[in-house]
Design an enzyme around this catalytic site. Structure first.
Site, PDB file in Angstrom:
ATOM      1  N   HIS A 129       0.865  -1.081   0.071  1.00  0.00           N
ATOM      2  CA  HIS A 129      -0.099  -0.065   0.054  1.00  0.00           C
ATOM      3  C   HIS A 129       0.676   1.309   0.123  1.00  0.00           C
ATOM      4  CE1 HIS A 129      -3.127  -2.528   2.274  1.00  0.00           C
ATOM      5  NE2 HIS A 129      -3.476  -2.426   1.167  1.00  0.00           N
ATOM      6  N   ARG A 172      -1.341  -6.294  -8.011  1.00  0.00           N
ATOM      7  CA  ARG A 172      -0.322  -7.240  -7.795  1.00  0.00           C
ATOM      8  C   ARG A 172      -0.338  -8.326  -8.991  1.00  0.00           C
ATOM      9  NH1 ARG A 172      -2.760  -7.710  -1.992  1.00  0.00           N
ATOM     10  NH2 ARG A 172      -4.522  -7.579  -3.209  1.00  0.00           N
ATOM     11  N   SER A 207      -2.706  -7.675   2.968  1.00  0.00           N
ATOM     12  CA  SER A 207      -3.153  -7.531   4.375  1.00  0.00           C
ATOM     13  C   SER A 207      -3.619  -8.845   4.912  1.00  0.00           C
ATOM     14  CB  SER A 207      -4.252  -6.644   4.322  1.00  0.00           C
ATOM     15  OG  SER A 207      -3.785  -5.170   3.969  1.00  0.00           O
ATOM     16  N   LYS A 240     -17.388  -6.010   6.142  1.00  0.00           N
ATOM     17  CA  LYS A 240     -16.100  -6.089   6.365  1.00  0.00           C
ATOM     18  C   LYS A 240     -15.567  -5.880   7.627  1.00  0.00           C
ATOM     19  CE  LYS A 240     -13.897  -5.757   1.889  1.00  0.00           C
ATOM     20  NZ  LYS A 240     -13.004  -5.247   1.085  1.00  0.00           N
TER      21      LYS A 240
HETATM   22  P1  ADP Z   1      -9.658  -3.672  -0.836  1.00  0.00           P
HETATM   23  O1  ADP Z   1     -10.185  -4.559   0.170  1.00  0.00           O
HETATM   24  O2  ADP Z   1     -10.411  -2.454  -1.139  1.00  0.00           O
HETATM   25  O3  ADP Z   1      -9.213  -4.373  -1.974  1.00  0.00           O
HETATM   26  P2  ADP Z   1      -6.902  -3.636   0.307  1.00  0.00           P
HETATM   27  O4  ADP Z   1      -6.552  -2.563   1.354  1.00  0.00           O
HETATM   28  O5  ADP Z   1      -6.930  -4.901   0.310  1.00  0.00           O
HETATM   29  O6  ADP Z   1      -8.441  -2.889   0.092  1.00  0.00           O
HETATM   30  O7  ADP Z   1      -6.101  -2.998  -0.928  1.00  0.00           O
HETATM   31  C1  ADP Z   1      -6.420  -1.486  -1.585  1.00  0.00           C
HETATM   32  C2  ADP Z   1      -5.579  -1.569  -2.812  1.00  0.00           C
HETATM   33  O8  ADP Z   1      -4.333  -1.565  -2.807  1.00  0.00           O
HETATM   34  C3  ADP Z   1      -5.894  -2.659  -4.004  1.00  0.00           C
HETATM   35  O9  ADP Z   1      -6.212  -1.916  -5.227  1.00  0.00           O
HETATM   36  C4  ADP Z   1      -4.859  -3.597  -4.017  1.00  0.00           C
HETATM   37  O10 ADP Z   1      -4.976  -4.328  -5.101  1.00  0.00           O
HETATM   38  C5  ADP Z   1      -3.808  -2.777  -3.481  1.00  0.00           C
HETATM   39  N1  ADP Z   1      -2.841  -3.464  -2.985  1.00  0.00           N
HETATM   40  C6  ADP Z   1      -2.702  -4.079  -1.598  1.00  0.00           C
HETATM   41  N2  ADP Z   1      -1.574  -4.670  -1.676  1.00  0.00           N
HETATM   42  C7  ADP Z   1      -0.850  -4.626  -2.590  1.00  0.00           C
HETATM   43  C8  ADP Z   1       0.710  -4.844  -2.924  1.00  0.00           C
HETATM   44  N3  ADP Z   1       1.353  -5.552  -2.198  1.00  0.00           N
HETATM   45  N4  ADP Z   1       1.252  -4.393  -4.048  1.00  0.00           N
HETATM   46  C9  ADP Z   1       0.387  -3.450  -4.814  1.00  0.00           C
HETATM   47  N5  ADP Z   1      -0.990  -3.150  -4.818  1.00  0.00           N
HETATM   48  C10 ADP Z   1      -1.707  -3.693  -3.736  1.00  0.00           C
END
Ligand code: ADP
Length: 164
Positions: free
Chosen positions: A18, A93, A130, A42
């Site tokens: 993030h 990713r 996460s 969630k």
């Molecule tokens: P959501 O539940 O809305 O997907 P997240 O907090 O899991 O929220 O992720 C928010 C954004 O960050 C998403 O677009 C996700 O693809 C991106 N993201 C999460 N981890 C990574 C990572 N390691 N590399 C690139 N993008 C990431």
């Protein structure tokens, strides 16, 4: 007119992936709003509450002058319109992210006309999610390679979810 970007997400907890997207995205906009989505369904399975996530994200992005951290309820498009956002920011990713992200970006564009900009995090962060971090925390494992250093102090008081 100032270019405002909105990075909506769950951030439970914020990761180095993030943070890398925030760093890179902040360079594309005059202002970047990182906004924690507060969805009741969630929240049930969440490890951290909204306040903790706000504090963690604020600590992690402290040095970034054009980044602000907040939260929103309801549809991201409504929040985006209220904030006069120019584009959504999301990270990709692996290929596995693509389908859900495509669907959301198309829906958001249909609902608001606002485009989504996708960024790739550095290769060294592509395996980080996460959910992986929550799993490691659950078993009291070390997560220092996966999260911003500034949030480590917030992780020590993790309460384990009920077994089952
Ligand atoms: P959501 O539940 O809305 O997907 P997240 O907090 O899991 O929220 O992720 C928010 C954004 O960050 C998403 O677009 C996700 O693809 C991106 N993201 C999460 N981890 C990574 C990572 N390691 N590399 C690139 N993008 C990431």
């Amino acid at each position: 007119m100032a270019k405002i970007a909105l990075f909506p997400g769950t951030f439970d907890p914020p990761s180095l992936g993030h943070l890398d997207i925030i760093k890179k995205g902040g360079k594309l906009a005059d202002r970047l709003i990182v906004a924690i989505a507060t969805k009741p369904e969630k929240a049930k399975g969440a490890l951290f509450n909204l306040n903790e996530k706000l504090e963690m994200l604020k600590a992690a992005t402290q040095g970034f002058s054009n980044v602000e951290v907040t939260s929103f309820q309801g549809l991201a498009v409504d929040f985006a319109k209220e904030k006069k956002v120019s584009f959504f920011l999301r990270g990709l990713r692996a290929f596995s992210d693509f389908e859900a992200e495509l669907q959301m970006a198309l829906a958001n564009r249909r609902l608001s006309g606002i485009e989504t900009v996708f960024l790739l995090a550095d290769e060294k962060y592509t395996h980080i999610s996460s959910s992986l971090i929550r799993e490691i925390l659950y078993f009291n494992g070390p997560v220092k390679d996966f999260v911003p250093e500034a949030i480590l102090p917030f992780l020590t008081k993790v309460k384990k979810p009920a077994q089952g």
